[in-house]
Design a protein around this motif. Structure first.
Motif, short mmCIF file in Angstrom:
data_model
loop_
_atom_site.label_atom_id
_atom_site.label_comp_id
_atom_site.label_asym_id
_atom_site.label_seq_id
_atom_site.Cartn_x
_atom_site.Cartn_y
_atom_site.Cartn_z
N SER A 198 51.08 25.63 58.85
CA SER A 198 52.32 24.89 58.67
C SER A 198 52.52 24.02 59.90
CB SER A 198 53.51 25.84 58.51
OG SER A 198 54.70 25.10 58.32
N VAL A 199 52.84 22.77 59.65
CA VAL A 199 53.18 21.82 60.71
C VAL A 199 54.68 21.59 60.61
CG1 VAL A 199 52.82 19.49 61.61
CG2 VAL A 199 50.92 20.70 60.48
N GLU A 200 55.40 21.80 61.72
CA GLU A 200 56.84 21.61 61.75
C GLU A 200 57.19 20.66 62.88
OE1 GLU A 200 58.07 26.12 60.28
OE2 GLU A 200 58.69 25.43 62.27
N VAL A 201 58.08 19.72 62.59
CA VAL A 201 58.52 18.77 63.62
C VAL A 201 60.04 18.73 63.60
CG1 VAL A 201 58.42 16.40 64.46
CG2 VAL A 201 56.40 17.41 63.38
N ASP A 202 60.63 19.02 64.74
CA ASP A 202 62.09 19.00 64.91
C ASP A 202 62.52 17.70 65.58
OD1 ASP A 202 62.14 21.67 64.12
OD2 ASP A 202 62.33 22.43 66.17
N ASP A 203 63.68 17.20 65.18
CA ASP A 203 64.37 16.18 65.95
C ASP A 203 65.87 16.39 65.75
OD1 ASP A 203 65.56 14.20 63.97
OD2 ASP A 203 63.46 14.06 63.37
N THR A 204 66.68 15.66 66.49
CA THR A 204 68.12 15.89 66.42
C THR A 204 68.85 14.83 65.59
OG1 THR A 204 68.46 14.77 68.52
CG2 THR A 204 68.22 17.18 68.58
N CYS A 205 68.14 14.07 64.79
CA CYS A 205 68.78 13.14 63.87
C CYS A 205 69.17 13.92 62.61
CB CYS A 205 67.82 12.00 63.52
SG CYS A 205 68.51 10.82 62.36
N VAL A 206 70.42 13.79 62.19
CA VAL A 206 70.87 14.54 61.02
C VAL A 206 70.54 13.83 59.70
CG1 VAL A 206 72.67 15.79 62.25
CG2 VAL A 206 73.21 13.59 61.17
N ASP A 207 70.09 12.58 59.76
CA ASP A 207 69.71 11.87 58.54
C ASP A 207 68.46 12.52 57.95
OD1 ASP A 207 71.76 10.07 59.02
OD2 ASP A 207 70.44 8.66 60.06
N MET B 130 48.33 15.56 51.03
CA MET B 130 47.41 16.44 51.76
C MET B 130 47.92 17.85 51.91
SD MET B 130 45.86 14.02 54.66
CE MET B 130 46.98 12.66 54.67
N SER B 131 49.16 18.08 51.57
CA SER B 131 49.73 19.41 51.77
C SER B 131 50.01 20.09 50.43
CB SER B 131 51.03 19.31 52.59
OG SER B 131 51.98 18.51 51.93
N VAL B 132 50.10 21.42 50.49
CA VAL B 132 50.47 22.20 49.32
C VAL B 132 51.93 21.95 48.99
CG1 VAL B 132 50.71 24.54 48.43
CG2 VAL B 132 48.75 23.95 49.85
N SER B 133 52.74 21.85 50.04
CA SER B 133 54.16 21.54 49.89
C SER B 133 54.67 20.97 51.21
CB SER B 133 54.96 22.77 49.48
OG SER B 133 54.87 23.77 50.47
N TRP B 134 55.77 20.25 51.11
CA TRP B 134 56.43 19.75 52.31
C TRP B 134 57.93 19.69 52.02
CZ3 TRP B 134 59.46 15.43 53.28
CH2 TRP B 134 59.56 14.50 52.25
N GLY B 135 58.71 19.63 53.07
CA GLY B 135 60.15 19.56 52.88
C GLY B 135 60.84 19.48 54.22
N GLN B 136 62.10 19.83 54.22
CA GLN B 136 62.87 19.78 55.47
C GLN B 136 64.02 20.75 55.42
OE1 GLN B 136 64.93 15.86 55.79
NE2 GLN B 136 63.97 15.57 53.79
N TRP B 137 64.41 21.19 56.59
CA TRP B 137 65.58 22.03 56.76
C TRP B 137 66.58 21.21 57.55
CZ3 TRP B 137 61.12 24.94 58.87
CH2 TRP B 137 60.51 25.73 57.91
N GLN B 138 67.76 21.04 57.00
CA GLN B 138 68.82 20.33 57.70
C GLN B 138 69.63 21.34 58.51
OE1 GLN B 138 67.45 16.91 56.59
NE2 GLN B 138 69.38 16.86 57.66
N ARG B 139 69.99 20.94 59.72
CA ARG B 139 70.85 21.73 60.59
C ARG B 139 72.01 20.84 61.03
NH1 ARG B 139 65.95 21.72 62.80
NH2 ARG B 139 66.67 20.70 64.67
N PRO B 140 73.09 21.42 61.49
CA PRO B 140 74.18 20.58 62.00
C PRO B 140 73.74 19.69 63.16
CG PRO B 140 74.93 22.83 61.70
CD PRO B 140 73.44 22.84 61.48
N THR B 141 72.69 20.12 63.87
CA THR B 141 72.23 19.36 65.05
C THR B 141 70.93 18.61 64.81
OG1 THR B 141 71.09 21.32 65.86
CG2 THR B 141 73.35 20.96 66.65
N TRP C 290 58.63 19.76 57.60
CA TRP C 290 57.48 20.66 57.61
C TRP C 290 56.53 20.33 56.48
CZ3 TRP C 290 57.04 23.19 53.04
CH2 TRP C 290 58.19 23.34 52.28
N ALA C 291 55.28 20.74 56.66
CA ALA C 291 54.26 20.62 55.61
C ALA C 291 53.34 21.82 55.73
CB ALA C 291 53.46 19.33 55.78
#
Length: 138
Positions: free
Chosen positions: A81-90, A111-122, A127-128
């Motif tokens: 799993s590749v995960e990338v965090d940033d602080t943009c809420v968009d 290229m991935s089995v699945s990908w998506g995103q988790w939204q946080r207040p910050t 991820w993929a």
């Protein structure tokens, strides 16, 4: 200065390695080299695909997200799993392809089995997940 963190293994089947990424597009070369070093045991084709996923997600965070940013590789047998965090809420969303871009998330999806995103207040984590079936785990 960007730093690398390695989380102690909770069990023998999961390894998590994280890299803090500075607010500079030149960081993409360092992110690719870091991931390439960590994924050396993968067959060439799988390693190239995994590096492309890392590059696209990190590139999107640098171009469209806000600092601080972190890239994580989570690895266990036959799975990455590749995960990338940033602080943009968009939310991250595919754009129509053009000469300026819009291909990244489509490439990641292909290229991935699945990908998506988790939204946080910050911010968010994009991820993929990649299937490494038949590959010796690192």
């Amino acid at each position: 200065m960007p730093t690398e963190q390695q989380t102690p293994q909770v069990d023998d089947s999961l390894r998590v390695v994280a890299l803090e990424v500075a607010d500079d597009l030149a960081e993409l070369a360092r992110v690719r080299a870091w991931a390439d070093r960590l994924l050396q045991d993968l067959p060439e084709e799988q390693r190239v695909e995994a590096l492309l996923v890392v590059d696209e997600l990190a590139s999107n965070a640098l171009r469209h997200g806000s600092p601080p940013r972190q890239v994580r590789l989570l690895r266990k047998r036959n799975w990455l799993s590749v995960e990338v965090d940033d602080t943009c809420v968009d939310p991250a969303c595919p754009r129509p392809p053009s000469a300026e871009g819009g291909h990244g998330l489509k490439l990641v999806a292909g290229m991935s089995v699945s990908w998506g995103q988790w939204q946080r207040p910050t911010g968010k984590t994009v991820w993929a997940e990649l299937d490494l079936t038949g590959v010796a785990s690192g």
